[in-house]
Design an enzyme around this catalytic site. Structure first.
Site, PDB file in Angstrom:
ATOM      1  CG  HIS A 124      -0.236   0.397   2.544  1.00 48.25           C
ATOM      2  ND1 HIS A 124       0.378  -0.574   3.312  1.00 48.25           N
ATOM      3  CD2 HIS A 124      -0.152   1.818   3.062  1.00 48.25           C
ATOM      4  CE1 HIS A 124       0.888   0.149   4.199  1.00 48.25           C
ATOM      5  NE2 HIS A 124       0.686   1.427   4.159  1.00 48.25           N
TER       6      HIS A 124
HETATM    7  C1  UD1 Z   1      -1.430   5.644   5.794  1.00 44.73           C
HETATM    8  C2  UD1 Z   1      -0.237   6.186   6.280  1.00 44.73           C
HETATM    9  C3  UD1 Z   1       0.745   4.825   6.402  1.00 44.73           C
HETATM   10  C4  UD1 Z   1      -0.139   3.815   7.112  1.00 44.73           C
HETATM   11  C5  UD1 Z   1      -1.328   3.359   6.337  1.00 44.73           C
HETATM   12  C6  UD1 Z   1      -2.155   2.431   6.797  1.00 44.73           C
HETATM   13  C7  UD1 Z   1       0.206   8.650   5.567  1.00 44.73           C
HETATM   14  C8  UD1 Z   1       1.037   9.439   4.908  1.00 44.73           C
HETATM   15  N1  UD1 Z   1       0.484   7.173   5.369  1.00 44.73           N
HETATM   16  O1  UD1 Z   1      -1.517   5.325   4.217  1.00 44.73           O
HETATM   17  O2  UD1 Z   1       1.885   5.389   7.071  1.00 44.73           O
HETATM   18  O3  UD1 Z   1       0.721   2.701   7.024  1.00 44.73           O
HETATM   19  O4  UD1 Z   1      -2.021   4.742   6.265  1.00 44.73           O
HETATM   20  O5  UD1 Z   1      -3.331   1.915   5.925  1.00 44.73           O
HETATM   21  O6  UD1 Z   1      -0.621   9.115   6.503  1.00 44.73           O
HETATM   22  N2  UD1 Z   1      -8.657   5.434   1.137  1.00 44.73           N
HETATM   23  C9  UD1 Z   1      -9.928   4.753   0.944  1.00 44.73           C
HETATM   24  N3  UD1 Z   1     -10.676   4.335   2.188  1.00 44.73           N
HETATM   25  C10 UD1 Z   1      -9.965   4.566   3.486  1.00 44.73           C
HETATM   26  C11 UD1 Z   1      -8.507   5.202   3.409  1.00 44.73           C
HETATM   27  C12 UD1 Z   1      -7.974   5.368   2.253  1.00 44.73           C
HETATM   28  O7  UD1 Z   1     -10.432   4.668   0.093  1.00 44.73           O
HETATM   29  O8  UD1 Z   1     -10.566   4.464   4.331  1.00 44.73           O
HETATM   30  C13 UD1 Z   1      -7.913   5.493  -0.108  1.00 44.73           C
HETATM   31  C14 UD1 Z   1      -8.183   7.033  -0.531  1.00 44.73           C
HETATM   32  O9  UD1 Z   1      -8.245   7.086  -2.088  1.00 44.73           O
HETATM   33  C15 UD1 Z   1      -6.858   7.745  -0.210  1.00 44.73           C
HETATM   34  C16 UD1 Z   1      -5.689   6.549  -0.604  1.00 44.73           C
HETATM   35  O10 UD1 Z   1      -6.599   5.565  -0.059  1.00 44.73           O
HETATM   36  O11 UD1 Z   1      -6.723   8.878  -0.978  1.00 44.73           O
HETATM   37  C17 UD1 Z   1      -4.632   6.583   0.399  1.00 44.73           C
HETATM   38  O12 UD1 Z   1      -5.026   6.808   1.957  1.00 44.73           O
HETATM   39  P1  UD1 Z   1      -4.168   7.873   2.582  1.00 44.73           P
HETATM   40  O13 UD1 Z   1      -4.945   8.131   4.060  1.00 44.73           O
HETATM   41  O14 UD1 Z   1      -3.671   9.030   2.097  1.00 44.73           O
HETATM   42  O15 UD1 Z   1      -2.809   7.061   3.022  1.00 44.73           O
HETATM   43  P2  UD1 Z   1      -2.709   5.432   3.183  1.00 44.73           P
HETATM   44  O16 UD1 Z   1      -2.108   5.083   1.939  1.00 44.73           O
HETATM   45  O17 UD1 Z   1      -3.890   4.789   3.794  1.00 44.73           O
END
Ligand code: UD1
Length: 363
Positions: free
Chosen positions: A204
């Site tokens: 991820h």
């Molecule tokens: C975040 C953390 C990472 C952690 C991970 C665990 C940062 C920079 N990174 O990464 O350290 O290991 O969480 O999962 O904060 N999305 C959904 N549903 C959700 C959450 C996210 O659809 O409930 C999608 C969204 O499109 C979003 C993308 O995933 O843009 C990335 O989510 P984001 O919260 O930016 O960071 P993670 O990759 O989850």
């Protein structure tokens, strides 16, 4: 003493699962949830399963660019801090949530406590690396998981008398939570898996999912390996989006499933032959359960595990991934060697954290 804890993502919730009740018992404790993670299976399920009380404030910021997400959180957190006037704020590790919490707190001159302080990958392209450096340098109290993290902090000029090595909340939470997991979860049966006969996979991290060539190499290696062993892949929403965007196809032999709860993940991990992952949390969860972890990254914050030979820093090169994993599958003694490595881990981590906070704020 009034303490506010700020959280918002899967790993913060699971790694804090033992500490939150202790903070409730020992302090006037308020919890803010930023809503960085918001899907039911990325968030609410963790609170339900791990029996964690509901947050006091929900900001519901959701997705956005790094800056949009962080800025929205800062605005919401600042409002609450001004109203609640805490004596200290706790932030945890390295997502955007602790970054926003740290900045909002330090600018209001409220003492900041950073848990999992001092971890470094030394890769500034990782958003998490920037976040953890900023959090550490804003903090008044640095609670580090191990001596390597402490050394990193000292090298950056942070004061020795503010640094305490307390151990890993992740290892401690895993050791407790796996017992609940193996009692309650039937995922292995439902997915038709044979224990120790499959590999768990998670991807991820932005540097893997958002780089077209890296992601292509990873998917091609996994597709090749799926001919040799069963692979189970709970897919993060970010990774799913990137695969669709790039039209990359996963082999039909791979068991691709939606994100799962922490208990489900622990049960899949505990029964796997080994795990391949770019997650920071899983590296420690695997060590706690004595399951070898092959890290799909070029660097790791958890060098105490790779240095000991417990985990293996595999990287993202297609040829290397295929050859190393093939060797492991064909020669089980290599897996056993990793399992035989003994670790010297700290216990009562959550209790120690509470004790240090009490002592430091007594003065
Ligand atoms: C975040 C953390 C990472 C952690 C991970 C665990 C940062 C920079 N990174 O990464 O350290 O290991 O969480 O999962 O904060 N999305 C959904 N549903 C959700 C959450 C996210 O659809 O409930 C999608 C969204 O499109 C979003 C993308 O995933 O843009 C990335 O989510 P984001 O919260 O930016 O960071 P993670 O990759 O989850």
């Amino acid at each position: 003493m009034k303490v506010i804890t700020i959280l918002g993502t899967r790993p913060e919730i699971t790694k804090l699962s033992l500490l939150l009740p202790l903070l409730d018992q020992n302090f006037n404790h308020v919890v803010i949830h930023t809503g960085q993670h918001y899907d039911y299976n990325m968030d609410a399920v963790f609170f339900e399963e791990l029996n964690i009380r509901k947050p006091d404030f929900m900001l519901g910021v959701g997705s956005g660019s790094q800056s949009q997400q962080t800025a929205k959180m800062m605005i919401g957190i600042e409002e609450i801090l001004l109203k609640e006037k805490p004596d200290a704020v706790i932030v945890f590790a390295d997502p955007n949530t602790p970054l926003a919490g740290a900045l909002a707190t330090v600018k209001l001159h409220i003492p900041l406590i950073h848990l999992e302080a001092g971890c470094r990958s030394f890769n500034k392209k990782m958003p998490e690396e920037i976040n953890r450096v900023v959090c550490d340098h804003c903090a008044d109290l640095l609670l580090a998981p191990d001596d390597i993290a402490k050394e990193n902090l000292l090298r950056e000029g942070l004061p020795l008398n503010k640094i305490f090595v307390v151990g890993s909340t992740a290892i401690e939470a895993t050791t407790r939570n796996v017992l609940i997991a193996n009692k309650n979860v039937n995922l292995i049966k439902n997915l038709d898996l044979t224990p120790k006969n499959y590999v768990l996979l998670t991807i991820h991290r932005a540097e893997n999912t958002d780089d077209h060539l890296v992601l292509k190499g990873l998917i091609e290696s996994i597709n090749t390996l799926s001919e040799l062993i069963e692979i189970v892949f709970p897919i993060h929403p970010r990774t799913k989006k990137s695969l669709e965007l790039n039209s990359f196809k996963l082999s039909s032999k791979i068991k691709v499933i939606n994100p799962i709860s922490n208990l489900e993940l622990l049960s899949l991990l505990d029964n796997a032959l080994f795990v391949m992952s770019d997650s920071g949390g899983i590296q420690e969860e695997a060590a706690a359960l004595n399951i070898p972890c092959l890290i799909l990254r070029n660097e790791t914050e958890w060098t105490y595990l790779t240095d000991a030979g417990k985990n293996l820093l595999l990287g993202t090169d297609k040829k290397k991934i295929i050859s190393v994993v093939k060797e492991l599958i064909e020669d089980e003694s290599k897996i056993q060697k990793m399992k035989n490595v003994q670790l010297n881990l700290k216990s009562s981590v959550a209790e120690k954290i509470v004790e240090v906070i009490k002592n430091e704020f007594k003065r």
